[in-house]
Design an enzyme around this catalytic site. Structure first.
Site, PDB file in Angstrom:
ATOM      1  N   ILE A 107       0.706  -1.462  -0.027  1.00  0.00           N
ATOM      2  CA  ILE A 107       0.419  -0.294   0.670  1.00  0.00           C
ATOM      3  C   ILE A 107       0.717   1.029   0.433  1.00  0.00           C
ATOM      4  O   ILE A 107       0.658   2.382   0.047  1.00  0.00           O
ATOM      5  CB  ILE A 107      -0.914   0.016   1.521  1.00  0.00           C
ATOM      6  CG1 ILE A 107      -0.336  -0.379   2.467  1.00  0.00           C
ATOM      7  CG2 ILE A 107      -2.099  -0.883   1.111  1.00  0.00           C
ATOM      8  CD1 ILE A 107      -1.133   0.009   3.373  1.00  0.00           C
ATOM      9  N   HIS A 125      -4.453  -4.001  -1.978  1.00  0.00           N
ATOM     10  CA  HIS A 125      -4.850  -3.875  -0.716  1.00  0.00           C
ATOM     11  C   HIS A 125      -4.695  -2.196  -0.682  1.00  0.00           C
ATOM     12  O   HIS A 125      -4.706  -1.745   0.305  1.00  0.00           O
ATOM     13  CB  HIS A 125      -3.404  -4.696   0.095  1.00  0.00           C
ATOM     14  CG  HIS A 125      -4.473  -5.966   0.376  1.00  0.00           C
ATOM     15  ND1 HIS A 125      -3.104  -6.806   1.003  1.00  0.00           N
ATOM     16  CD2 HIS A 125      -4.831  -6.596  -0.319  1.00  0.00           C
ATOM     17  CE1 HIS A 125      -3.426  -7.845   0.437  1.00  0.00           C
ATOM     18  NE2 HIS A 125      -4.969  -8.281   0.299  1.00  0.00           N
TER      19      HIS A 125
HETATM   20  P1  NAD Z   1       4.195  -9.420   5.512  1.00  0.00           P
HETATM   21  O1  NAD Z   1       4.670  -9.313   6.053  1.00  0.00           O
HETATM   22  O2  NAD Z   1       3.373 -11.139   5.538  1.00  0.00           O
HETATM   23  O3  NAD Z   1       5.382 -10.771   4.214  1.00  0.00           O
HETATM   24  C1  NAD Z   1       6.870 -10.288   4.121  1.00  0.00           C
HETATM   25  C2  NAD Z   1       7.331 -11.924   3.830  1.00  0.00           C
HETATM   26  O4  NAD Z   1       8.315 -11.361   3.056  1.00  0.00           O
HETATM   27  C3  NAD Z   1       8.102 -12.494   4.958  1.00  0.00           C
HETATM   28  O5  NAD Z   1       7.887 -13.804   4.870  1.00  0.00           O
HETATM   29  C4  NAD Z   1       8.997 -12.310   4.928  1.00  0.00           C
HETATM   30  O6  NAD Z   1       9.987 -13.543   5.089  1.00  0.00           O
HETATM   31  C5  NAD Z   1       9.067 -11.136   4.212  1.00  0.00           C
HETATM   32  N1  NAD Z   1      10.535 -10.736   3.544  1.00  0.00           N
HETATM   33  C6  NAD Z   1      10.960  -9.164   4.598  1.00  0.00           C
HETATM   34  N2  NAD Z   1      11.577  -8.558   3.637  1.00  0.00           N
HETATM   35  C7  NAD Z   1      12.962  -9.187   2.859  1.00  0.00           C
HETATM   36  C8  NAD Z   1      13.720  -8.711   2.339  1.00  0.00           C
HETATM   37  N3  NAD Z   1      14.447  -7.874   2.288  1.00  0.00           N
HETATM   38  N4  NAD Z   1      13.550 -10.341   1.573  1.00  0.00           N
HETATM   39  C9  NAD Z   1      13.708 -11.141   1.542  1.00  0.00           C
HETATM   40  N5  NAD Z   1      11.870 -11.635   2.376  1.00  0.00           N
HETATM   41  C10 NAD Z   1      11.239 -10.639   3.115  1.00  0.00           C
HETATM   42  O7  NAD Z   1       3.422  -9.798   4.535  1.00  0.00           O
HETATM   43  P2  NAD Z   1       2.418  -9.910   3.225  1.00  0.00           P
HETATM   44  O8  NAD Z   1       2.464 -11.193   2.509  1.00  0.00           O
HETATM   45  O9  NAD Z   1       2.746  -8.804   2.163  1.00  0.00           O
HETATM   46  O10 NAD Z   1       1.336  -9.603   3.467  1.00  0.00           O
HETATM   47  C11 NAD Z   1       0.965  -8.496   4.209  1.00  0.00           C
HETATM   48  C12 NAD Z   1      -0.365  -7.545   4.593  1.00  0.00           C
HETATM   49  O11 NAD Z   1       0.312  -6.130   4.725  1.00  0.00           O
HETATM   50  C13 NAD Z   1      -0.521  -6.880   2.959  1.00  0.00           C
HETATM   51  O12 NAD Z   1      -1.458  -7.358   3.189  1.00  0.00           O
HETATM   52  C14 NAD Z   1       0.353  -5.236   2.569  1.00  0.00           C
HETATM   53  O13 NAD Z   1      -0.561  -4.760   2.168  1.00  0.00           O
HETATM   54  C15 NAD Z   1       0.389  -5.024   4.247  1.00  0.00           C
HETATM   55  N6  NAD Z   1       1.622  -4.240   4.491  1.00  0.00           N
HETATM   56  C16 NAD Z   1       2.188  -3.303   3.404  1.00  0.00           C
HETATM   57  C17 NAD Z   1       3.507  -2.840   3.787  1.00  0.00           C
HETATM   58  C18 NAD Z   1       3.613  -1.776   2.388  1.00  0.00           C
HETATM   59  O14 NAD Z   1       2.825  -1.708   1.836  1.00  0.00           O
HETATM   60  N7  NAD Z   1       4.766  -1.720   2.472  1.00  0.00           N
HETATM   61  C19 NAD Z   1       3.968  -3.152   4.922  1.00  0.00           C
HETATM   62  C20 NAD Z   1       3.080  -3.856   6.095  1.00  0.00           C
HETATM   63  C21 NAD Z   1       2.314  -4.945   5.316  1.00  0.00           C
END
Ligand code: NAD
Ligand code: ZN
Length: 253
Positions: A107, A125
Site C-alpha cells: 500500500i 490492498h
Molecule cells: P508479510 O509481512 O506477511 O510478509 C513479508 C514476507 O517478506 C515475510 O515472509 C518475510 O520473510 C519476507 N521478507 C521481508 N523482507 C524481505 C527481504 N528484504 N527479502 C526477502 N524476503 C523478505 O507481508 P505480506 O505477505 O505482503 O502481507 C502483509 C499485508 O500487509 C499485505 O496485505 C500488505 O497490504 C500489508 N503491508 C504492506 C506494507 C507496504 O506497503 N510496504 C508493509 C506492511 C504490511
C-alpha cells in the site's frame, strides 16, 4: 553470494529469459529494504499492534481515532521511503516487456514511484498515500486531514456526501476492489511465469494467485528470506534478500 545462491539466481535469469509473459507478485518484503517494516518479520508492525478490522472502524469512533493516530504515526516513514533495488528490478522487467504487470499487496505506492505506469500496478490492498470516501469514493489528500486531526483529533468527513473517510486501503473484513481483483485474475491466468517477491502468502484471497497460476500451467518462483507454505509447489525457491537476488538476476543495481 554463496555458490548455490549464485546458481539459483542464474536459474531465475534463464526462466525470465524464456518467459514471454511473466507476472510479478509483491508483498511487504520488497519494501523492507526501503525501511518500511513488514507485518510478520521480527520487529514487524504486528509485533506492536493488532490491526483494526473494518467493522470496528465503522462501528466505533474510538476505533477511528486510533486508526488515524496509527496511520499518521507511520505516514512520515512511508512518504520518506524510496524505491530500492528490488523495485528497480521489477520496473526494469515491466519496461522491457518481460513482465506484463505487478500484482502487489503493498500500500506504499513505491512501484509507481519507481516508474511503473499506473495501469500496470495492480494494488490488491489499495494505497495508503491518500484517503477516500467510503460512500462516494471521492479521493482526498492526507495533508489537510492530518492538520485537522493533529489540531484536535477531528475525524475526516467527506465534504461532498458526508460519508466516512478512510485511507484508500483494504482493511481486514473490507471488500477487495473488484476491478483490481479481475485484472489480477486475468494476468494470473495469462502468464507463463509467476514470481512471488517477499510475501508470507498467508493473507487471502491475495495468496491464492500463485496457486492459481501454478495450477494453470505457469512456472512458479518464490523469493523470500524464509520458507512459505507453498514452497513445495514452486519450480524454484530462493531463500535470499529480494534486492540483491532479483537485481543480480536482471542486471539492475
Ligand atoms: P508479510 O509481512 O506477511 O510478509 C513479508 C514476507 O517478506 C515475510 O515472509 C518475510 O520473510 C519476507 N521478507 C521481508 N523482507 C524481505 C527481504 N528484504 N527479502 C526477502 N524476503 C523478505 O507481508 P505480506 O505477505 O505482503 O502481507 C502483509 C499485508 O500487509 C499485505 O496485505 C500488505 O497490504 C500489508 N503491508 C504492506 C506494507 C507496504 O506497503 N510496504 C508493509 C506492511 C504490511
Ligand atoms: Zn463522499
Amino acid at each position: 553470494m554463496t555458490d548455490s545462491l549464485d546458481n539459483q539466481v542464474r536459474e531465475l535469469r534463464s526462466m525470465l529469459d524464456m518467459s514471454t509473459n511473466a507476472v510479478l507478485f509483491t508483498g511487504a518484503g520488497i519494501s523492507t529494504e526501503s525501511g518500511i517494516p513488514d507485518f510478520r518479520s521480527p520487529g514487524g508492525i504486528w509485533t506492536k499492534y493488532q490491526p483494526i478490522p473494518f467493522d470496528e472502524f465503522l462501528a466505533s469512533e474510538e476505533a477511528r481515532l486510533e486508526y488515524w493516530r496509527r496511520s499518521f504515526a507511520r505516514h512520515d516513514n512511508l512518504v520518506a521511503a524510496k524505491p530500492n533495488r528490488g523495485h528497480r528490478a521489477v520496473a526494469h522487467l515491466i519496461r522491457e516487456g518481460t513482465a506484463t504487470a505487478v500484482i502487489t499487496q503493498n500500500i506504499d505506492g513505491l512501484h509507481q514511484v519507481s516508474g511503473i505506469p499506473e495501469g500496470k500496478v495492480i494494488e490488491l490492498h489499495g494505497n495508503a498515500t491518500y484517503a477516500e470516501c467510503l460512500d462516494c469514493l471521492e479521493s482526498f489528500e492526507l495533508g489537510g486531514i492530518r492538520d485537522a486531526f493533529e489540531r484536535d483529533e477531528t475525524l475526516p468527513v467527506c465534504d461532498i456526501c458526508g460519508g466516512i473517510v478512510k485511507l484508500a486501503t483494504v482493511s481486514f473484513g473490507q471488500a477487495m476492489p473488484e476491478n483490481w481483483m479481475a485484472q489480477a485474475e486475468h494476468h494470473t491466468l495469462a502468464c507463463d511465469l509467476f514470481v512471488v517477491l517477499g510475501s508470507s502468502l498467508v493473507v487471502f484471497p491475495a495468496a491464492s494467485f500463485p496457486v492459481v497460476a501454478k495450477r494453470n500451467g505457469a512456472r512458479l518462483v518464490i523469493v523470500n528470506r524464509e520458507p512459505t507454505d507453498i514452497d513445495d509447489m514452486a519450480d524454484l525457491v530462493i531463500h535470499g534478500e529480494i534486492g540483491p537476488t532479483l537485481g543480480s538476476a536482471v542486471g539492475v543495481n
